[in-house]
Design an enzyme around this catalytic site. Structure first.
Site, short mmCIF file in Angstrom:
data_model
loop_
_atom_site.label_atom_id
_atom_site.label_comp_id
_atom_site.label_asym_id
_atom_site.label_seq_id
_atom_site.Cartn_x
_atom_site.Cartn_y
_atom_site.Cartn_z
N CYS A 1 68.99 2.37 -11.44
CA CYS A 1 70.14 1.67 -11.99
C CYS A 1 71.31 1.86 -11.02
O CYS A 1 71.27 2.72 -10.15
CB CYS A 1 70.52 2.26 -13.34
SG CYS A 1 69.15 2.24 -14.51
N TRP B 1 68.19 -1.09 -14.81
CA TRP B 1 66.78 -1.43 -14.64
C TRP B 1 66.07 -0.66 -15.75
O TRP B 1 65.99 0.57 -15.71
CB TRP B 1 66.30 -0.99 -13.26
CG TRP B 1 64.92 -1.44 -12.92
CD1 TRP B 1 64.55 -2.67 -12.47
CD2 TRP B 1 63.73 -0.66 -12.97
NE1 TRP B 1 63.20 -2.70 -12.25
CE2 TRP B 1 62.67 -1.49 -12.55
CE3 TRP B 1 63.44 0.65 -13.34
CZ2 TRP B 1 61.35 -1.04 -12.48
CZ3 TRP B 1 62.13 1.10 -13.27
CH2 TRP B 1 61.11 0.25 -12.84
N ASN C 1 71.41 7.11 -14.73
CA ASN C 1 70.32 6.60 -13.90
C ASN C 1 69.24 7.66 -13.88
O ASN C 1 69.46 8.75 -13.36
CB ASN C 1 70.84 6.33 -12.47
CG ASN C 1 69.74 5.90 -11.53
OD1 ASN C 1 68.68 5.48 -11.96
ND2 ASN C 1 70.00 6.00 -10.24
N GLY C 2 68.07 7.37 -14.48
CA GLY C 2 67.00 8.36 -14.50
C GLY C 2 66.21 8.27 -15.79
O GLY C 2 66.47 7.41 -16.63
N LYS D 1 65.99 -2.36 -6.00
CA LYS D 1 66.01 -2.02 -4.58
C LYS D 1 65.64 -0.56 -4.32
O LYS D 1 64.90 -0.26 -3.40
CB LYS D 1 67.41 -2.32 -4.03
CG LYS D 1 67.57 -2.07 -2.55
CD LYS D 1 66.88 -3.13 -1.74
CE LYS D 1 66.99 -2.93 -0.26
NZ LYS D 1 65.91 -3.62 0.46
N HIS E 1 32.94 -8.09 4.29
CA HIS E 1 32.40 -7.13 3.33
C HIS E 1 32.82 -7.46 1.90
O HIS E 1 32.75 -6.59 1.03
CB HIS E 1 32.84 -5.71 3.72
CG HIS E 1 32.36 -5.30 5.07
ND1 HIS E 1 31.02 -5.07 5.35
CD2 HIS E 1 33.01 -5.13 6.24
CE1 HIS E 1 30.89 -4.75 6.63
NE2 HIS E 1 32.08 -4.79 7.19
N GLU F 1 52.26 -6.35 5.07
CA GLU F 1 53.69 -6.57 4.84
C GLU F 1 53.97 -8.05 4.53
O GLU F 1 54.78 -8.37 3.65
CB GLU F 1 54.49 -6.08 6.05
CG GLU F 1 55.98 -6.29 5.99
CD GLU F 1 56.69 -5.64 4.80
OE1 GLU F 1 56.08 -4.83 4.07
OE2 GLU F 1 57.86 -5.99 4.58
N ARG G 1 70.11 -2.99 -7.51
CA ARG G 1 69.45 -1.80 -8.03
C ARG G 1 68.87 -1.99 -9.43
O ARG G 1 68.12 -1.15 -9.92
CB ARG G 1 70.44 -0.63 -8.07
CG ARG G 1 70.96 -0.24 -6.72
CD ARG G 1 72.02 0.82 -6.88
NE ARG G 1 71.46 2.06 -7.38
CZ ARG G 1 71.03 3.04 -6.61
NH1 ARG G 1 71.10 2.94 -5.31
NH2 ARG G 1 70.53 4.14 -7.15
C1 F6R Z 1 59.46 -4.18 -0.46
C2 F6R Z 1 60.33 -3.05 -0.68
C3 F6R Z 1 59.75 -1.80 -1.23
C4 F6R Z 1 60.38 -0.59 -0.51
C5 F6R Z 1 59.93 0.71 -1.16
C6 F6R Z 1 60.46 1.92 -0.44
O1 F6R Z 1 60.14 -5.25 0.11
O2 F6R Z 1 61.50 -3.13 -0.44
O3 F6R Z 1 58.38 -1.77 -1.12
O4 F6R Z 1 60.01 -0.63 0.82
O5 F6R Z 1 60.35 0.73 -2.49
O6 F6R Z 1 61.86 1.93 -0.44
P1 F6R Z 1 62.68 2.83 0.55
O7 F6R Z 1 62.43 2.34 1.93
O8 F6R Z 1 64.10 2.66 0.12
O9 F6R Z 1 62.20 4.24 0.38
#
Ligand code: F6R
Length: 613
Positions: free
Chosen positions: A2, A74, A100-101, A608, A509, A486, A27
C-alpha cells in the site's frame, strides 16, 4: 504494497497528501483515503477504486487542516470497498491509522477485542491497531506510548501511521520488519512522510529512512526517532539526489511508455562515471569489492523476484562466461525457506528495483545469517535492500512508476556485465585485451538502446496480431532465454494475455504440441552463440504451422524466410544483446495492452512494490 503519505506543517494537508498519493498509486489502487485533523476533529474522506474517486470526494466535501495521513490500498484483508479503505478509525473517532502490511496474529487480537465488546466496523486487520491504541489512550498513555505498546504486540512486517485529535500536532509512524519502507522528508517548518521517495521528492531532498524496529514522532519542526523499547536514537538525515521531475509522466500517455523511452538515459547513467574507456576499467565503488574479497568468492547466488530475477538469469551467463565463477539464480521466495547452502565464501547478490520486496529482503536476511558476502543491485535510493547490503551497485534508473518494470530490467543487465568484468579482472581471469574489448563494447550501448526505442512503428504493425489472442509462447536460448521469460511476463501482466516464456530447446519436450495459428510464438533469434540452434527451433515451429514473430538482428537474411513478422534490433556484441532484444518486446506488450483497452500503468491485481509475502 500500500502507499502511505503524511504531512504536518502550515499548508493545506489534504491537497499535499492527495498529490503524494497520486505519485504512490502504483503501490495499490483498490481504494484511497485520507484523514485530516480539522477544528479538533478527525475528518476522513475515503472511497473504493482508484485515487480519482478520492479527488471527486474532496471536491464535493473538502477538508481543511494542516496535519493528516493518506493511503492508497492494495487489499489483503477485506474486499476493496469504502468501509475497508484506510484511514481506519476506532470506536471514538479520535484516532486514525493507515497501515501497510499484514497482521499475522490478527485473529487472536481480534478475538481478544471482540471479547471486550469491540464492534468492528470493517473487515480489515488494520482496525485492530486503532482499537488497541484507543484502549491504551483511555488508560492515560500518550499517542506515541500507546502506539509503541500496541506495535509490540503485532506480528508481521508493517508500516503504520497514527494521528489523534487529542494530540493534533504530531504524526506517530512505526516500521516493523522488512515490510513497507517509511521515508520522512524534512522541510522548512513542515514534515512529510511517505512509503516511497517520489511522493515527497518535489518538497524536500532531506530524508530520514526509518529502519525496521523503529518509530518516529513527527512534529512540524521536530523529529524524534526511537527504538521499540522507547530508547531515543540519533536522527540520520540523508540528501537524495533524484530529480523530482523524473517521477512525473511528462508528455507521455503512460508512465510505462515514458520509462521505455527513458532507457537510453538509464543506460547512459548506468555506465556514466563507472567506465574508463581509455584504460578499459570498471569502477563500482559502492560495492566495496577488493581483490582479496574477489579471490575469496567460490560461488555466487543471485536472488530476486519477477523481472529482477530474469535480469539475474542473464547475469548468471555473464558472470560464468566472463569471471568463470559458478552462479545460481534463486527466486527469493524459494531461497528463504530452503535452508540454502551458503557460507562466507558465497556472494549473494539481491536485485530489486524497489529495494523493499519482502521476499527479497528476507532472502538477504537469510544470506546475512549464513555469513555470505551480501551485495545489492538496487534502484530505490536509501531503500532497505540498499542499506542491508555490504556493498551495492545503485541502479541509476531513477523513479520507476509504471507497475511493469522496464528500465529497471535493463539497468541491472549492464550492472551485472560490469560486475562480471570487475570480478574477472580482480581474480586475474581476464587478459587486458579481452577486458578492453568488453569495456569498450559498452560505449555505443546508449545509442543502440536509443535506436531500439525509436523503432516503435515496427511494433505498431505487429501488435494487432496479438490483440485478440488468448495465448502466446515466447522462446529463447542461452543468453536470450531470460528475454523470453521477461517478454512473456510483460505481455501477461499488462495485456492479460496468457503468455509463457520457454527455453527453445525444451519445446520439443512438450510445448510444441500447443502450436497452431491461434497461438503466436515469439522467438528471440539474435546473432549470438545460440543462433543456429534457435533457427532450428523456429523451423520446427514453422513446420507445425505456427505463427512466428521473431526478434532478429539487422541484416539477418535467413529469418525473413521463416518468420511471419520480424522485430529488428541493431547488431550488438552478444553479451549485451538482452539489453536491446527486450525493448521491442516491452513495446509489443505496451501496444497490445493499449489495443485491448487495458490499464497499462496499473494492471489489475498488481502493485509496484510487493512488501508482503
Ligand atoms: C514485473 C515486475 C515484478 C517485479 C518484482 C520484483 O514487471 O515489476 O515482477 O520485478 O515484483 O520487484 P523489485 O525489483 O522491486 O524487487
Amino acid at each position: 504494497m500500500c502507499g502511505i503519505v503524511g504531512y504536518v506543517g502550515s499548508r493545506d494537508a489534504a491537497s499535499l497528501i492527495y498529490e503524494g498519493l497520486e505519485r504512490l498509486e502504483y503501490r495499490g489502487y483498490d481504494s484511497a483515503g485520507l484523514a485530516v485533523i480539522s477544528n479538533g476533529r478527525i475528518e476522513v474522506r475515503r472511497d473504493a477504486g482508484k485515487i480519482s474517486s478520492l479527488r471527486a470526494l474532496l471536491q464535493t466535501s473538502p477538508v481543511e487542516g494542516t496535519i493528516g495521513v493518506g493511503h492508497t490500498r492494495w487489499a489483503t484483508h477485506g474486499k476493496p470497498c469504502a468501509r475497508n479503505a484506510h484511514p481506519q478509525l476506532g470506536s471514538t473517532g479520535e484516532v486514525a491509522v493507515v497501515h501497510n502490511g499484514i497482521i499475522e496474529n490478527y485473529l487472536e487480537l481480534q478475538k481478544e477485542l471482540a471479547e471486550q465488546g469491540v464492534q468492528f466496523k470493517s473487515e480489515t486487520d488494520t482496525e485492530i491497531i486503532v482499537q488497541l491504541v484507543e484502549r491504551h489512550l483511555a488508560q492515560g498513555f500518550s499517542l506515541s506510548e500507546a502506539a509503541r505498546r500496541v506495535i509490540a504486540r503485532l506480528e508481521g512486517a508493517h508500516a503504520i501511521v497514527l494521528i489523534s485529535a487529542k494530540e493534533p500536532d504530531r504524526l506517530v509512524v512505526a516500521r516493523l520488519g522488512y515490510g513497507g519502507g517509511v521515508t520522512i522528508g524534512i522541510g522548512d517548518g513542515e514534515m512529510f512522510l511517505a512509503s516511497d521517495i517520489p511522493a515527497i521528492l518535489n518538497h524536500t531532498r532531506q530524508m530520514v529512512f526509518l529502519e525496521p524496529g523503529q518509530y518516529a514522532v513527527i512534529q512540524r519542526d521536530k523529529l524524534e526517532v526511537h527504538l521499540l523499547n522507547g530508547e531515543s536514537i540519533p536522527v540520520k538525515v540523508q540528501t537524495v539526489e533524484w530529480e523530482s521531475g523524473s517521477a512525473d509522466k511528462g508528455t507521455y500517455d503512460h508512465y510505462t511508455l515514458k520509462e521505455i523511452n527513458e532507457q537510453p538515459y538509464t543506460i547512459a547513467s548506468t555506465i556514466g562515471g563507472r567506465v574508463d574507456f581509455t584504460a578499459g576499467q570498471i569502477r563500482l565503488p559502492e560495492l566495496n569489492l577488493t581483490p582479496e574479497k574477489a579471490a575469496r568468492i567460490k560461488r555466487i547466488i543471485i536472488t530476486a523476484c519477477g523481472t529482477a530475477a530474469h535480469a539475474g538469469m542473464v547475469g548468471k551467463i555473464l558472470i560464468e562466461r566472463i569471471a568463470r565463477l559458478p552462479v545460481e539464480v534463486d527466486i527469493a521466495s524459494e531461497f528463504r525457506y530452503r535452508e540454502p547452502i551458503v557460507d562466507e565464501d558465497t556472494a549473494v547478490i539481491a536485485i530489486s528495483q524497489s529495494g523493499e520486496t519482502a521476499d527479497t529482503l528476507a532472502a538477504m536476511a537469510e544470506a546475512r545469517k549464513r555469513k555470505a558476502i551480501l551485495w545489492g543491485i538496487v534502484n530505490a535510493i536509501g531503500s532497505q535492500a540498499m542499506r542491508m547490503a555490504d556493498g551495492c551497485i545503485p541502479m541509476k534508473a531513477g523513479p520507476e512508476i509504471g507497475v511493469a518494470s522496464t528500465k529497471a530490467y535493463i539497468a541491472p543487465l549492464v550492472d551485472l556485465y560490469m560486475l562480471a568484468v570487475l570480478l574477472a579482472e580482480m581474480r586475474g581471469n581476464l587478459e587486458p585485451a579481452q577486458r578492453m574489448t568488453l569495456v569498450r563494447n559498452l560505449y555505443t550501448l546508449p545509442d543502440l538502446v536509443s535506436e531500439c526505442v525509436a523503432r516503435q512503428s515496427d511494433v505498431q504493425s505487429v501488435a494487432p496480431l496479438l490483440k485478440d489472442i488468448e495465448h502466446c509462447l515466447f522462446m529463447g536460448r542461452g543468453i536470450q532465454m531470460p528475454t523470453a521469460y521477461e517478454g512473456a511476463l510483460k505481455l501477461k501482466e499488462i495485456s492479460y494475455i496468457h503468455a509463457e516464456g520457454y527455453p527453445a530447446g525444451e519445446m520439443k519436450h512438450g510445448p510444441i504440441a500447443l502450436i497452431d495459428r491461434e497461438m503466436p510464438v515469439v522467438a528471440i533469434v539474435t546473432r549470438d552463440p545460440w543462433y543456429e540452434k534457435m533457427i532450428g527451433q523456429v523451423e520446427q515451429v514453422k513446420a507445425r504451422g505456427g505463427l512466428i514473430i521473431a526478434v532478429a538482428t539487422d541484416g539477418d537474411e535467413r529469418i525473413p524466410e521463416i518468420a511471419d513478422e520480424i522485430l529488428w534490433v541493431p547488431d550488438i556484441p552478444w553479451m549485451l544483446s538482452p539489453v536491446t532484444a527486450i525493448i521491442p518486446l516491452q513495446l509489443l506488450a505496451y501496444q497490445t495492452a493499449l489495443l485491448r483497452g487495458a490499464d497499462v500503468d496499473q494492471p489489475r491485481n498488481l502493485a509496484k512494490s510487493v512488501t508482503v509475502e
